[in-house]
Design an enzyme around this catalytic site. Structure first.
Site, PDB file in Angstrom:
ATOM      1  N   THR A  29       0.843  -1.190   0.000  1.00  0.00           N
ATOM      2  CA  THR A  29       0.000   0.000   0.000  1.00  0.00           C
ATOM      3  C   THR A  29       0.881   1.243   0.000  1.00  0.00           C
ATOM      4  OG1 THR A  29      -1.891  -1.088   0.997  1.00  0.00           O
ATOM      5  CG2 THR A  29      -1.682   1.262   1.414  1.00  0.00           C
ATOM      6  N   GLN A  50      -4.569  -7.088  -6.481  1.00  0.00           N
ATOM      7  CA  GLN A  50      -5.070  -7.608  -5.205  1.00  0.00           C
ATOM      8  C   GLN A  50      -6.434  -6.988  -4.910  1.00  0.00           C
ATOM      9  OE1 GLN A  50      -3.693  -6.607  -1.264  1.00  0.00           O
ATOM     10  NE2 GLN A  50      -3.369  -8.761  -0.781  1.00  0.00           N
ATOM     11  N   HIS A  70      -7.736 -10.738  -1.348  1.00  0.00           N
ATOM     12  CA  HIS A  70      -7.104 -10.385  -0.067  1.00  0.00           C
ATOM     13  C   HIS A  70      -7.952 -10.954   1.074  1.00  0.00           C
ATOM     14  CE1 HIS A  70      -4.861  -8.459   2.945  1.00  0.00           C
ATOM     15  NE2 HIS A  70      -4.746  -7.239   2.454  1.00  0.00           N
ATOM     16  N   ASN A 116      -4.863 -10.161   6.965  1.00  0.00           N
ATOM     17  CA  ASN A 116      -4.526  -8.895   7.632  1.00  0.00           C
ATOM     18  C   ASN A 116      -5.674  -8.125   8.274  1.00  0.00           C
ATOM     19  OD1 ASN A 116      -1.990  -9.567   6.883  1.00  0.00           O
ATOM     20  ND2 ASN A 116      -1.783  -8.010   5.276  1.00  0.00           N
ATOM     21  N   TYR A 127      -8.742  -7.568   7.353  1.00  0.00           N
ATOM     22  CA  TYR A 127      -9.734  -6.880   6.528  1.00  0.00           C
ATOM     23  C   TYR A 127     -10.983  -7.764   6.393  1.00  0.00           C
ATOM     24  CZ  TYR A 127      -5.924  -3.648   5.881  1.00  0.00           C
ATOM     25  OH  TYR A 127      -4.918  -2.746   6.130  1.00  0.00           O
ATOM     26  N   ARG A 171      -4.667 -14.665  -0.598  1.00  0.00           N
ATOM     27  CA  ARG A 171      -3.745 -14.388   0.504  1.00  0.00           C
ATOM     28  C   ARG A 171      -4.458 -14.602   1.828  1.00  0.00           C
ATOM     29  NH1 ARG A 171      -0.072  -9.134   2.292  1.00  0.00           N
ATOM     30  NH2 ARG A 171       1.883 -10.255   2.121  1.00  0.00           N
ATOM     31  N   ASN A 181      -4.154  -5.369  12.236  1.00  0.00           N
ATOM     32  CA  ASN A 181      -5.395  -4.585  12.260  1.00  0.00           C
ATOM     33  C   ASN A 181      -6.372  -5.032  13.341  1.00  0.00           C
ATOM     34  OD1 ASN A 181      -4.988  -2.559  10.180  1.00  0.00           O
ATOM     35  ND2 ASN A 181      -4.841  -4.302   8.788  1.00  0.00           N
ATOM     36  N   GLY A 198       8.228  -7.894   0.207  1.00  0.00           N
ATOM     37  CA  GLY A 198       7.499  -6.637   0.242  1.00  0.00           C
ATOM     38  C   GLY A 198       8.430  -5.455   0.302  1.00  0.00           C
ATOM     39  N   ARG A 199       8.752  -5.037   1.530  1.00  0.00           N
ATOM     40  CA  ARG A 199       9.550  -3.813   1.692  1.00  0.00           C
ATOM     41  C   ARG A 199      10.803  -3.742   0.835  1.00  0.00           C
ATOM     42  NH1 ARG A 199       8.882  -3.529   8.094  1.00  0.00           N
ATOM     43  NH2 ARG A 199       8.464  -5.697   7.575  1.00  0.00           N
TER      44      ARG A 199
END
Ligand code: 8OZ
Length: 364
Positions: free
Chosen positions: A26, A100, A176, A179, A181, A228, A236, A318-319
């Site tokens: 994101t 995604q 998705h 996480n 959501y 995922r 979260n 990711g990062r």
């Protein structure tokens, strides 16, 4: 000798040049009025086309699915046209990209919702944390429980998004389900207090996930659909009582879809890979018959080992992809990695987005 990590792989219908995946990230740079991506996104994703597969940033399937400023959408023709430029550029650069598909559920704020609606969730239970709105960080709003009609509509929103993704030239979609959501909120007892067919036993809590997968895979094919999950992540503000048993129910029931892949957040999202007693990613992985994508804090050695040993067919980073557009080439050569600047991770312009150097830039 070529290490297995750098060899081609076919995930469902998606032919990848290598097994290094760019994880969804994101970055909050879409147009906040229209939820459309822009020219900057075209450069950003094309720069990263050396990944065997790019999973786009989380992208809302409807206006109700939005929970942060400047995240993109895929629910209308404008979004199709905007994303088409991204997919064309990634393909021209030799890469593959899936979008995604995201619904934030209760991780939202009335100021981000159409007509100031409350966010929707399985139950009227607030997550008790903050999200980034137009006025900075604010406590997420008290959600309202989705009605049965609302659930049907949400499933149809995922179906439409999958169809639009194909029109936009994506190689597939990733649902998705992780996480904290919406889909994860249904799966987990901390957010799901429903007393109808969507709450209580895991057979019920998993119903929304399977309805979404039924809709998406019937629209575009299981072999273009990834999923995922984050069984053990507290991301979260999510929690649940018996994750191992619950996901031992869910994972084998994914096999009937012939999914392109299962993308697993192995531990706490973006954090520790340590699990509690009685929790096992390997046991869940063993129940899935299709391609498996590992994620969460992998470094080069871990990724080489995971793919060489057959623990994973693909590894998502990711990062490291934020600051290293040519991450695959750097991993191949065991070259040093650029450090990302946290101040520009979320929001802003091209700085910290499309201006990270490649190895070639440094040599020049
Ligand atoms: C970081 C910031 C906002 C959203 C996720 C979509 O954790 C996200 C996300 C990550 O899956």
């Amino acid at each position: 000798m070529t290490e297995a990590l750098f060899t081609p792989f076919t995930a469902g219908a998606i032919e990848m040049a290598n097994r290094v995946v760019m994880a969804p990230l994101t970055r909050n740079r879409a147009d906040d009025e229209t939820d459309a991506v822009g020219e900057m996104h075209v450069d950003y994703y094309a720069q990263r086309a050396g990944a065997g597969l790019i999973v786009s940033e989380a992208t809302q399937v409807s206006p109700r699915g939005k929970g942060y400023i400047q995240t993109p959408g895929i629910y209308n023709d404008r979004h199709v046209a905007a994303w088409r430029k991204v997919t064309d550029a990634v393909h021209a650069a030799g890469g593959k990209i899936v979008v995604q598909l995201w619904h934030v559920g209760r991780i939202s704020h009335v100021s981000l919702q159409p007509e100031g609606h409350r966010p929707v969730a399985p139950s009227a239970v607030a997550a008790g944390l903050q999200t980034f709105t137009r006025d900075g960080f604010e406590e997420v709003s008290e959600p309202e429980a989705l009605t049965l009609e609302g659930i049907v509509q949400t499933v149809e929103d995922f179906r439409r998004a999958a169809r639009l993704a194909m029109e936009a030239g994506f190689d597939g979609v990733e649902v998705h389900g992780a996480n904290g959501y919406l889909i994860d909120q249904f799966l987990k007892t901390g957010a799901n207090r429903r007393e109808d067919g969507y709450g209580g036993a895991i057979e019920n809590r998993a119903r929304l996930l399977f309805e979404v997968l039924d809709a998406v895979t019937s629209e575009i094919g299981g072999d273009r659909t990834g999923l995922r999950l984050s069984p053990f992540s507290p991301a979260n503000g999510i929690s649940t009582e018996t994750p191992q048993a619950d996901f031992e129910y869910v994972v084998p029931r994914l096999n009937r879809y012939g999914l392109a892949y299962l993308h697993m957040v192995e531990g706490a999202t973006g954090g520790s890979r340590e699990l509690e007693e009685g929790q096992s990613i390997a046991a869940l992985r063993g129940l899935f018959e299709g391609p498996y994508m590992g994620n969460n804090g992998y470094d080069r050695d871990m990724a080489l080992e995971a793919v060489a040993s057959g623990q994973a067919e693909m590894v998502a980073f990711g990062r490291p992809f934020i600051a290293n557009p040519d991450l695959v080439e750097r991993l191949r050569r065991d070259a040093p990695l650029n450090e990302g600047d946290k101040a520009t991770f979320y929001g802003g312009g091209a700085e910290g987005y499309t201006d990270y150097p490649t190895l070639g830039d440094k040599a020049a």
